[in-house]
Design a protein around this motif. Structure first.
Motif, PDB file in Angstrom:
ATOM      1  N   ILE A  88       0.838  -1.208   0.000  1.00  0.00           N
ATOM      2  CA  ILE A  88       0.000   0.000   0.000  1.00  0.00           C
ATOM      3  C   ILE A  88       0.870   1.255   0.000  1.00  0.00           C
ATOM      4  O   ILE A  88       0.614   2.214  -0.747  1.00  0.00           O
ATOM      5  N   LEU A  89       1.924   1.251   0.835  1.00  0.00           N
ATOM      6  CA  LEU A  89       2.816   2.415   0.903  1.00  0.00           C
ATOM      7  C   LEU A  89       3.582   2.597  -0.402  1.00  0.00           C
ATOM      8  O   LEU A  89       3.896   3.730  -0.790  1.00  0.00           O
ATOM      9  N   VAL A  91       2.335   1.930  -3.330  1.00  0.00           N
ATOM     10  CA  VAL A  91       1.370   2.526  -4.264  1.00  0.00           C
ATOM     11  C   VAL A  91       1.275   4.030  -4.032  1.00  0.00           C
ATOM     12  O   VAL A  91       1.374   4.828  -4.973  1.00  0.00           O
ATOM     13  N   THR A  92       1.068   4.433  -2.784  1.00  0.00           N
ATOM     14  CA  THR A  92       0.961   5.870  -2.498  1.00  0.00           C
ATOM     15  C   THR A  92       2.274   6.584  -2.778  1.00  0.00           C
ATOM     16  O   THR A  92       2.279   7.724  -3.264  1.00  0.00           O
ATOM     17  N   LEU A  95       2.578   7.121  -6.571  1.00  0.00           N
ATOM     18  CA  LEU A  95       1.694   8.166  -7.079  1.00  0.00           C
ATOM     19  C   LEU A  95       2.145   9.564  -6.658  1.00  0.00           C
ATOM     20  O   LEU A  95       2.050  10.515  -7.439  1.00  0.00           O
ATOM     21  N   LEU A  96       2.637   9.688  -5.423  1.00  0.00           N
ATOM     22  CA  LEU A  96       2.912  11.027  -4.896  1.00  0.00           C
ATOM     23  C   LEU A  96       4.336  11.512  -5.144  1.00  0.00           C
ATOM     24  O   LEU A  96       4.549  12.705  -5.368  1.00  0.00           O
ATOM     25  N   SER A 154       2.629  10.474   1.722  1.00  0.00           N
ATOM     26  CA  SER A 154       2.364   9.106   1.259  1.00  0.00           C
ATOM     27  C   SER A 154       2.105   8.165   2.432  1.00  0.00           C
ATOM     28  O   SER A 154       1.371   7.174   2.295  1.00  0.00           O
ATOM     29  N   VAL A 157      -1.528   9.541   4.216  1.00  0.00           N
ATOM     30  CA  VAL A 157      -2.791   9.147   3.566  1.00  0.00           C
ATOM     31  C   VAL A 157      -3.116   7.674   3.803  1.00  0.00           C
ATOM     32  O   VAL A 157      -4.247   7.246   3.552  1.00  0.00           O
ATOM     33  N   VAL A 158      -2.150   6.905   4.276  1.00  0.00           N
ATOM     34  CA  VAL A 158      -2.408   5.509   4.651  1.00  0.00           C
ATOM     35  C   VAL A 158      -2.704   5.410   6.145  1.00  0.00           C
ATOM     36  O   VAL A 158      -3.654   4.738   6.570  1.00  0.00           O
TER      37      VAL A 158
END
Length: 661
Positions: A88-89, A91-92, A95-96, A154, A157-158
């Motif tokens: 998950i981290l 992915v963020t 993107l960021l 990043s 947001v998780v």
């Protein structure tokens, strides 16, 4: 006088003695023990516990932790969970800020994010919120800190949604089952007073160094207020609303989803606001365990004494904190928007469509204009070097060096070190009795006995002298904060304009990353006690000023008018009317100042102290969970002692003044 008032006017009984008499007995006993110590006739066992009498709590805890970690397989489970959290981290992060992981779409251009956030700000709070939100992200990009900020975001947001979901779920369970609520509330009280270093080492051991451990520590740190606000909100739902839901034939799940949670919306969203702010604070502090981003860069800049760059990073963190705080509070205040039947879909979601449109527009535009995609250090507007030069020139001025040198000599040799040595010279039971006397005088038997028990456990931990040094730093900083902050607050409360300006300064000071205050303290006063206390002082003054202003502003107008009509001078009105009525609110400020001081004294270990914070920082270099936990509990027990006493006194005082049922 009513029976209730008569009861409050008399001290609570304790063995036939009033609590004031019990306090005097504790003080007398403490003085007798101290005199005996100074005279050299006190047995050594009453001065400090011998090492043979100290239980090996750390070793016992290590055995328990190792059993849970290895024999029960918790480490295997957490490492399995780590893989999912890392994904998950990743992915963020991709993107960021462009981490090379799936979905390989990042980094998103800064202009696209800033434009979308600007629209979101307008939807939440109009053009002012739009300027704050968009301006914050614009500043972050132009100052050359976009990638650092996105590394921090990043994880945020998780962590924030995870803390919200877990906190909301546990809050619902605690509301549903009173036994679980009674069990979890003491745990939450301890979690809210544990130093942040105590969160970091278990996260590192179970979830590896870096963003994953940082995210886990952040989630655990931010959960308690979400649980408490959820419980509070659900308990406040009116019986009429519940009855209406039952009469409509709702099932248990429907009652929860359509009746209880919507009715508790305000409290739950306040919990969300607290989660966001605590996540941002902690995600910066996790730089100590390898978390990249603004916190790591700030630590690096502080290590090289680059005040200018540190100041710029601090401003970025403040702006992000203020923007997220204001936007989440606007979300709390914003009521659901209702549309007439038949309203087109695009009208109902016009702001979402506008936000998506500007995002796509700037995303495409950034592909042709590199400046809208990324701003490098050479293209940024950073003035860090220039600020560094100005500060070095200022600190090199003879009169500045004379003032800071004089303050360093006077406060260290005449005030702080003597005060520290005095506290260290007190026999252990004497200091415990003094704390109990404080509890008896202000709160009553229960709070005094609990404070005595908590400090006795600190003595049994084997870290008494380190704990006393920690307590000395807290008390010295809070006393100075009161001497400086209370006059400022009293003057500011005289008119609305001054109050707003001072409260704005308080908001700014409170949202600055806590270890930014260490750098000017070191540069002004060197590695000394005054530097430690100066850094704690700034942080602790904020709640004192804030709550004093609020307390004075909320004094009923008719009471102050009555004082004016009786011919009281401004000073008489302040001392005999306003301050006595504001005391309960001011007490909350004192309590918060002490909590902030205990938090900041751990941060001050970065300077090089000799207290519990320094020992906690050392545990991060190893895997000694037992010692880490014992040290953290020592800090928590001392903080909880003051919290119990002061908040109980504030409650009693409100009852006496008729401000609380």
């Amino acid at each position: 006088m009513s029976a209730a008032e008569h009861t409050l006017s008399k001290p609570t009984a304790f063995g036939g003695l009033g609590r004031q008499k019990a306090a005097l007995i504790c003080v007398a006993a403490a003085i007798a023990l101290t005199i005996a110590q100074y005279a050299g006739v006190l047995p050594a066992v009453l001065h400090r516990l011998p090492e043979t009498a100290i239980p090996p709590f750390a070793d016992w805890l290590d055995i328990i932790f190792n059993f849970i970690k290895d024999d029960l397989g918790l480490l295997t489970l957490t490492r399995f969970l780590t893989e999912g959290l890392e994904w998950i981290l990743d992915v963020t992060g991709n993107l960021l800020f462009g981490r090379r992981r799936w979905p390989y779409l990042g980094p998103i251009p800064w202009a696209a994010i800033a434009a979308a956030v600007t629209v979101l700000g307008y939807w939440l709070g109009g053009w002012r919120m739009s300027v704050l939100a968009g301006g914050t992200f614009l500043w972050t990009a132009l100052i050359g800190q976009w990638e650092l900020a996105m590394q921090t975001m990043s994880v945020l947001v998780v962590a924030a949604p995870m803390a919200f979901v877990i906190g909301l779920s546990l809050g619902i369970i605690a509301w549903k089952y009173p036994a679980f609520e009674r069990t979890i509330k003491p745990i939450l009280a301890v979690l809210q007073t544990l130093p942040f270093f105590t969160y970091l080492l278990p996260a590192v051991i179970f979830f590896k160094v870096g963003p994953t451990a940082g995210a886990v520590a952040t989630v655990v740190y931010a959960i308690p207020p979400m649980i408490l606000m959820t419980i509070l909100g659900l308990q406040k739902v009116s019986p009429e609303v519940v009855e209406a839901g039952k009469m409509s034939g709702c099932s248990r799940f429907q009652m929860l989803r359509h009746v209880y949670i919507p009715s508790a919306r305000t409290e739950i969203l306040v919990g969300v606001n607290q989660v966001i702010m605590l996540c941002l604070a902690m995600v910066v502090l996790t730089a100590f365990i390898g978390m990249p981003g603004l916190g790591a860069k700030l630590l690096e800049m502080m290590g090289s004494f680059r005040l200018g760059r540190s100041f710029e990073i601090g401003i970025t963190i403040v702006l992000l904190a203020v923007a997220l705080d204001r936007m989440s509070k606007a979300w709390v205040a914003k009521q659901p928007e209702h549309f007439e039947k038949g309203t087109p879909w695009w009208k109902q979601h016009r702001f979402a469509l506008i936000g998506l449109g500007v995002f796509v527009f700037f995303y495409i535009l950034a592909q042709f204009i590199p400046y809208l995609s990324e701003i490098g250090r050479r293209q940024s507007l950073s003035m860090g070097r220039e600020i560094d030069g100005i500060m070095r020139t200022f600190l090199a001025l003879d009169w500045v060096r004379a003032i800071t040198g004089g303050m360093r000599v006077f406060f260290n040799t005449m005030v702080f070190i003597p005060f520290r040595n005095f506290l260290l010279s007190l026999p252990t039971p004497a200091l415990i009795l003094m704390v109990m006397a404080f509890g008896f005088a202000l709160a009553g038997r229960r709070q005094a006995m609990l404070a005595g028990l908590f400090f006795s456990l600190v003595a049994l931990s084997g870290w008494w002298d380190r704990a006393v040094i920690t307590l000395y730093s807290v008390l010295a900083a809070v006393i100075l904060a009161a001497l400086i902050g209370l006059p400022i607050a009293v003057l500011a409360a005289r008119n609305e304009r001054s109050a707003k300006r001072v409260l704005l300064a308080c908001d700014t000071a409170q949202t600055f990353p806590s270890f930014v205050y260490l750098l000017p303290a070191i540069m002004l006063f060197g590695i000394t006690d005054i530097a430690v206390i100066f850094s704690i002082l700034i942080f602790s003054t904020v709640p004192l000023v804030r709550y004093t202003i609020e307390g004075l502003r909320t004094v009923p107008l008719e009471i102050t008018e009555a004082a004016d009509m009786s011919g009281a001078t401004r000073m008489q009105k302040l001392l005999t009317v306003q301050i006595p009525l504001a005391f309960p609110t001011m007490a909350v400020g004192f309590n918060q100042a002490i909590m902030f001081a205990f938090f900041m004294v751990i941060i001050a270990a970065f300077i090089g102290t000799q207290d519990l914070g320094q020992e906690l920082q050392r545990t991060l270099a190893g895997t000694n969970l037992g010692t880490n936990f014992v040290l953290g509990i020592c800090v928590s027990l001392m903080a909880l002692s003051f919290d119990l006493i002061i908040m109980k006194w504030a409650s009693l005082r409100k009852q006496q003044l008729g401000l609380e049922a």
